[in-house]
Design an enzyme around this catalytic site. Structure first.
Site, PDB file in Angstrom:
ATOM      1  N   SER A   1       0.855  -1.185   0.000  1.00  0.00           N
ATOM      2  CA  SER A   1       0.000   0.000   0.000  1.00  0.00           C
ATOM      3  C   SER A   1       0.887   1.230   0.000  1.00  0.00           C
ATOM      4  O   SER A   1       2.029   1.195   0.485  1.00  0.00           O
ATOM      5  CB  SER A   1      -0.903   0.014   1.236  1.00  0.00           C
ATOM      6  OG  SER A   1      -1.576   1.251   1.365  1.00  0.00           O
TER       7      SER A   1
ATOM      8  N   TYR B   1      -1.738  -1.157  10.923  1.00  0.00           N
ATOM      9  CA  TYR B   1      -1.905  -1.419   9.488  1.00  0.00           C
ATOM     10  C   TYR B   1      -0.794  -0.764   8.682  1.00  0.00           C
ATOM     11  O   TYR B   1      -0.170  -1.401   7.818  1.00  0.00           O
ATOM     12  CB  TYR B   1      -3.266  -0.915   9.011  1.00  0.00           C
ATOM     13  CG  TYR B   1      -3.439  -1.061   7.517  1.00  0.00           C
ATOM     14  CD1 TYR B   1      -3.584  -2.314   6.939  1.00  0.00           C
ATOM     15  CD2 TYR B   1      -3.439   0.062   6.687  1.00  0.00           C
ATOM     16  CE1 TYR B   1      -3.715  -2.454   5.567  1.00  0.00           C
ATOM     17  CE2 TYR B   1      -3.567  -0.070   5.314  1.00  0.00           C
ATOM     18  CZ  TYR B   1      -3.714  -1.334   4.757  1.00  0.00           C
ATOM     19  OH  TYR B   1      -3.837  -1.470   3.395  1.00  0.00           O
TER      20      TYR B   1
END
Length: 261
Positions: free
Chosen positions: A139, A152
């Site tokens: 990401s 995360y």
């Protein structure tokens, strides 16, 4: 005699399902892994109906300790071995780390980091032997500190670092290793994370289909990293221009505004 297969995790929806479609369209036989068997079978039926090779369906919760053993056993039973590994499964949780459920955050680490690493190490020998490749779905947040989604963001930083290091180790042995780092993608991820799409989604948004296509092309071209969309390409460059404390302050402010929205 065994045959090559492309193993794709998190294949029941979003980027994972699109990756299955893209690899199948390019002649790969795919093995689909996710928890939801009904969705995997529906996707497999769609792929067969389009005239592609019949996928292998492996319903499995990667958060369970024996998941990789079960996947390996299922592949052995089908007389296939992994030539391409696509580590896509993962999820996030929005909120302050000290306030979120501890077990849920540890489970996130299990899926986003441990399962990815386990599968990579477990199937590395066959990927090397077949001179295949590994595509890890990271990401854009892997480049950033993430107050408001600390675990995360950190897990995706691991994916980025691990992928680049693995590329350095396996590249000389003929193995492609690519990490794809998309921004927000319209999918079930946001609902599970508890995130309401904001202006970041409008600026960085790239469809799951486009992310999958970019990832496939990047892997086959042996790119180190793929950043889909103009917005994601700009962020790593901009990070070089600002002190880390400023970046931390900026992310924290953005996340807190998202919390109030």
């Amino acid at each position: 005699m065994t045959h090559p297969v492309t193993l794709i995790t998190g294949a029941s929806s979003g980027i994972g399902a699109e990756l299955a479609r893209v690899f199948s369209a390019h002649g790969h036989r795919v093995a689909l892994v996710a928890r939801r068997a009904d969705r995997l079978h529906a996707l497999a039926a769609e792929i067969v109906a389009s005239g592609r090779i019949s996928p292998i369906v492996i319903p499995c919760d990667l958060g369970e300790a024996d998941a990789a053993d079960r996947i390996a056993a299922a592949l052995t039973a089908e007389s296939v071995e992994v030539m391409y590994l696509v580590n896509n499964a993962g999820y996030g949780l929005f909120g302050r780390a000290a306030e979120l459920d501890r077990a849920a955050q540890l489970a996130m680490i299990d899926l986003n980091i441990r399962a990815l690493t386990d599968l990579t190490l477990r199937f590395a020998a066959s990927v090397i032997r077949l001179r295949g490749g590994i595509l890890n779905v990271g990401s854009i947040v892997g480049f950033l500190p993430g107050p408001g989604m600390a675990v995360y963001y950190a897990s995706k930083a691991y994916v980025l670092s691990f992928s680049e290091a693995l590329r350095g180790e396996l590249g000389p042995r003929g193995v492609r290793v690519t990490v794809i780092c998309p921004g927000p993608v319209p999918s079930e991820f946001q609902a599970r994370a508890g995130v309401t799409p904001g202006f970041d989604s409008a600026i960085l948004n790239v469809s799951a289909k486009d992310v999958a296509q970019d990832g496939y092309r990047g892997l086959m071209a042996n790119k180190r990293a793929v950043l889909p969309g103009l917005g994601t390409k700009v962020i790593p460059f901009l990070l070089r221009l600002f002190p880390r404390d400023f970046v931390l302050w900026g992310v924290a402010g953005f996340q807190m505004r998202r919390r109030r929205s």
